[in-house]
Motif scaffolding. Structure first.
Motif, short mmCIF file in Angstrom:
data_model
loop_
_atom_site.label_atom_id
_atom_site.label_comp_id
_atom_site.label_asym_id
_atom_site.label_seq_id
_atom_site.Cartn_x
_atom_site.Cartn_y
_atom_site.Cartn_z
N ASN A 104 0.83 -1.22 0.00
CA ASN A 104 0.00 0.00 0.00
C ASN A 104 0.86 1.27 0.00
O ASN A 104 0.60 2.22 0.72
N HIS A 105 1.90 1.26 -0.83
CA HIS A 105 2.83 2.39 -0.94
C HIS A 105 2.88 2.78 -2.42
O HIS A 105 3.80 2.39 -3.14
N PRO A 106 1.89 3.53 -2.91
CA PRO A 106 1.72 3.71 -4.35
C PRO A 106 2.78 4.58 -5.01
O PRO A 106 3.37 5.47 -4.38
N ALA A 107 3.01 4.29 -6.28
CA ALA A 107 3.78 5.14 -7.18
C ALA A 107 2.81 5.63 -8.25
O ALA A 107 2.04 4.84 -8.80
N VAL A 108 2.86 6.93 -8.55
CA VAL A 108 1.81 7.55 -9.36
C VAL A 108 2.39 8.24 -10.59
O VAL A 108 3.38 8.96 -10.49
N PHE A 109 1.77 8.02 -11.74
CA PHE A 109 2.15 8.73 -12.95
C PHE A 109 1.50 10.11 -12.97
O PHE A 109 0.32 10.25 -12.63
N ARG A 110 2.27 11.10 -13.37
CA ARG A 110 1.76 12.46 -13.49
C ARG A 110 2.31 13.10 -14.76
O ARG A 110 3.33 12.66 -15.30
N ALA A 111 1.62 14.13 -15.23
CA ALA A 111 2.11 14.87 -16.38
C ALA A 111 3.36 15.64 -16.01
O ALA A 111 3.39 16.38 -15.03
N GLY A 112 4.43 15.43 -16.78
CA GLY A 112 5.68 16.14 -16.55
C GLY A 112 5.90 17.22 -17.58
O GLY A 112 5.04 17.48 -18.42
N ARG A 113 7.07 17.82 -17.54
CA ARG A 113 7.38 18.90 -18.47
C ARG A 113 7.50 18.40 -19.90
O ARG A 113 7.15 19.10 -20.85
N HIS A 114 8.00 17.18 -20.05
CA HIS A 114 8.24 16.67 -21.40
C HIS A 114 7.52 15.35 -21.68
O HIS A 114 7.67 14.81 -22.77
N GLY A 115 6.78 14.84 -20.73
CA GLY A 115 6.10 13.56 -20.94
C GLY A 115 5.48 13.08 -19.66
O GLY A 115 4.94 13.87 -18.88
N VAL A 116 5.58 11.79 -19.41
CA VAL A 116 4.99 11.17 -18.24
C VAL A 116 6.07 10.96 -17.17
O VAL A 116 7.11 10.38 -17.45
N ASP A 117 5.82 11.46 -15.97
CA ASP A 117 6.74 11.28 -14.85
C ASP A 117 6.12 10.33 -13.82
O ASP A 117 4.89 10.20 -13.74
N LEU A 118 6.98 9.67 -13.05
CA LEU A 118 6.53 8.80 -11.96
C LEU A 118 7.02 9.36 -10.64
O LEU A 118 8.20 9.69 -10.50
N THR A 119 6.12 9.48 -9.68
CA THR A 119 6.49 9.95 -8.34
C THR A 119 5.99 8.95 -7.30
O THR A 119 5.05 8.19 -7.54
N VAL A 120 6.65 8.96 -6.13
CA VAL A 120 6.25 8.09 -5.02
C VAL A 120 5.96 8.99 -3.83
O VAL A 120 6.87 9.34 -3.07
N PRO A 121 4.70 9.41 -3.66
CA PRO A 121 4.37 10.44 -2.66
C PRO A 121 4.77 10.10 -1.23
O PRO A 121 5.09 10.99 -0.44
N GLY A 122 4.79 8.80 -0.87
CA GLY A 122 5.07 8.43 0.51
C GLY A 122 6.53 8.27 0.84
O GLY A 122 6.88 7.99 2.00
N ASP A 123 7.42 8.47 -0.13
CA ASP A 123 8.85 8.29 0.11
C ASP A 123 9.43 9.44 0.93
O ASP A 123 8.90 10.54 0.96
#
Length: 272
Positions: A104-123
């Motif tokens: 239950n520690h999600p990684a989320v795709f978001r719109a980036g400056r040049h494409g698709v970025d991945l972030t891990v909010p709980g890190d």
């Protein structure tokens, strides 16, 4: 401690995860578009090719949407690892860390400056952020149990750490709570950090390491050392449970919602 060669090397420890057909799928949240099929395949791996706009789709959703082909057995999805490559670097996750039913520690795709970025909010920090992601690669480990415990395999090298040796390492004691088929479980687990066990085996315990723990019954589950160093959730190899010494250690991924990755009777650790 015994060192011996192993046939096949690291590739023998991971089974490439095929995916049937060519499909276009979209995440439940309508965010990232991704295709699975021949266009994304390389060397037998399953590659999920990202496209379209990012709008909050979880990496877990993207991977499970690709319907990776799994070997028979109980909870074999827990053997899956996912590598996300971008312009800055590549990061590998254990799929179960992201799964709401387990880590239950999600990684989320978001719109980036040049494409698709991945972030891990709980890190704790942004070291697992990946920018401009074109695809992700899915693998499932076929690491097997060992007759002589505890076998640590990395590349073509094998080191055997007897359980009695592990019992003398510096220990940390934690209270583990997780759900199971028998209901909610609470146990006191005591043992060395998984990173310390790897160090004893001559493996540098960096955050990019993946480890598949396999029990004497062949049941296995994957973790990454980044779950502890970056995600803030301790990973132990317990040698004492509820005050009683264990014949074989138990993997403890503290913080998991369910106990699927609490592998009992660990005889093998396959390091990638």
């Amino acid at each position: 401690m015994r060192t011996e060669p192993v046939e096949g090397g690291a590739d023998a420890q991971a089974r490439r995860c095929p995916c049937g057909g060519r499909r276009g799928v979209r995440g439940d949240r309508g965010g990232v578009g991704y295709d699975i099929g021949e266009r994304g395949r390389r060397d037998g791996e399953t590659a999920v090719v990202l496209g379209g706009r990012a709008g909050g789709a979880d990496l877990d959703q993207v991977v499970t949407g690709s319907s990776p082909m799994l070997p028979p057995g109980k909870n074999t999805m827990l053997r899956v690892t996912v590598t996300v490559r971008g312009t800055n670097h590549a990061v590998t996750f254990a799929l179960a860390e992201l799964d709401p039913s387990f880590g239950n520690h999600p990684a989320v795709f978001r719109a980036g400056r040049h494409g698709v970025d991945l972030t891990v909010p709980g890190d704790r920090n942004a070291s697992r952020t990946v920018t401009d992601v074109p695809s992700v690669t899915v693998l499932v480990s076929d690491a097997a149990s060992a007759t002589r415990a505890v076998r640590v395999t990395v590349g073509r090298r094998v080191v055997t750490l007897p359980p009695e040796l592990l019992a003398h390492l510096p220990r940390r004691t934690v209270t583990a709570k997780f759900g199971s088929d028998a209901g909610q479980q609470t146990h006191t687990e005591s043992g060395p950090a998984l990173s310390l066990v790897l160090l004893l085996a001559g493996v540098l315990p960096t955050s990019d390491k993946t480890v598949v723990a396999v029990g004497s019954d062949g049941y296995g589950a994957a973790v990454t050392l980044a779950e502890a160093s970056v995600g803030g959730r301790p990973l132990l190899l317990s040698t004492v449970e509820d005050g009683k010494a264990l014949d074989l250690p138990r993997l403890v991924p503290l913080g998991d919602v369910k106990g699927g990755r609490y592998v009992s009777g660990v005889t093998a650790l396959a390091v990638g």
